[in-house]
Design a protein around this motif. Structure first.
Motif, PDB file in Angstrom:
ATOM      1  N   ARG A   1       0.827  -1.214   0.000  1.00 49.78           N
ATOM      2  CA  ARG A   1       0.000   0.000   0.000  1.00 49.78           C
ATOM      3  C   ARG A   1       0.858   1.259   0.000  1.00 49.78           C
ATOM      4  O   ARG A   1       0.583   2.213  -0.736  1.00 49.78           O
ATOM      5  N   THR A   2       1.910   1.270   0.816  1.00 51.47           N
ATOM      6  CA  THR A   2       2.764   2.461   0.861  1.00 51.47           C
ATOM      7  C   THR A   2       3.519   2.640  -0.448  1.00 51.47           C
ATOM      8  O   THR A   2       3.701   3.769  -0.914  1.00 51.47           O
ATOM      9  N   ALA A   3       3.964   1.549  -1.052  1.00 51.24           N
ATOM     10  CA  ALA A   3       4.655   1.635  -2.343  1.00 51.24           C
ATOM     11  C   ALA A   3       3.710   2.191  -3.402  1.00 51.24           C
ATOM     12  O   ALA A   3       4.110   3.035  -4.229  1.00 51.24           O
ATOM     13  N   GLU A   4       2.479   1.742  -3.399  1.00 51.72           N
ATOM     14  CA  GLU A   4       1.486   2.247  -4.351  1.00 51.72           C
ATOM     15  C   GLU A   4       1.217   3.723  -4.115  1.00 51.72           C
ATOM     16  O   GLU A   4       1.117   4.512  -5.065  1.00 51.72           O
ATOM     17  N   ALA A   5       1.141   4.148  -2.852  1.00 53.90           N
ATOM     18  CA  ALA A   5       0.913   5.557  -2.533  1.00 53.90           C
ATOM     19  C   ALA A   5       2.104   6.396  -3.000  1.00 53.90           C
ATOM     20  O   ALA A   5       1.916   7.499  -3.543  1.00 53.90           O
ATOM     21  N   ARG A   6       3.322   5.886  -2.813  1.00 53.20           N
ATOM     22  CA  ARG A   6       4.507   6.606  -3.271  1.00 53.20           C
ATOM     23  C   ARG A   6       4.525   6.735  -4.785  1.00 53.20           C
ATOM     24  O   ARG A   6       4.863   7.794  -5.321  1.00 53.20           O
ATOM     25  N   ARG A   7       4.158   5.655  -5.490  1.00 56.07           N
ATOM     26  CA  ARG A   7       4.109   5.712  -6.950  1.00 56.07           C
ATOM     27  C   ARG A   7       3.086   6.734  -7.422  1.00 56.07           C
ATOM     28  O   ARG A   7       3.342   7.517  -8.338  1.00 56.07           O
ATOM     29  N   ALA A   8       1.918   6.733  -6.782  1.00 52.67           N
ATOM     30  CA  ALA A   8       0.867   7.679  -7.168  1.00 52.67           C
ATOM     31  C   ALA A   8       1.300   9.115  -6.887  1.00 52.67           C
ATOM     32  O   ALA A   8       1.070  10.008  -7.707  1.00 52.67           O
ATOM     33  N   GLN A   9       1.941   9.355  -5.746  1.00 56.55           N
ATOM     34  CA  GLN A   9       2.401  10.699  -5.407  1.00 56.55           C
ATOM     35  C   GLN A   9       3.481  11.155  -6.382  1.00 56.55           C
ATOM     36  O   GLN A   9       3.479  12.298  -6.823  1.00 56.55           O
TER      37      GLN A   9
END
Length: 62
Positions: free
Chosen positions: A37-45
């Motif tokens: 989830r955090t990796a996905e949030a970082r990619r989106a940001q």
């Protein structure tokens, strides 16, 4: 003639199949680890930041 079909059974089977598809989508959507989830949030940001860097401000306050 065609085959005789029990409509209740057909309806229940259809509802089960739809429920299974929804469950599969929810598992893919919510069944992730915290790291994922955090990796996905970082990619989106990062994608948002890169897009904002290329934003042209024309000076008109709209």
């Amino acid at each position: 003639m065609g085959e005789v079909v029990n409509l209740k059974r057909f309806k229940k089977r259809s509802e089960r199949e739809q429920s299974a598809k929804a469950a599969e989508a929810n598992r893919a959507r919510f069944g992730r680890t915290k790291a994922e989830r955090t990796a996905e949030a970082r990619r989106a940001q990062r994608a948002k930041d890169l897009l904002d860097q290329r934003h042209i401000d024309d000076g008109a306050g709209s």
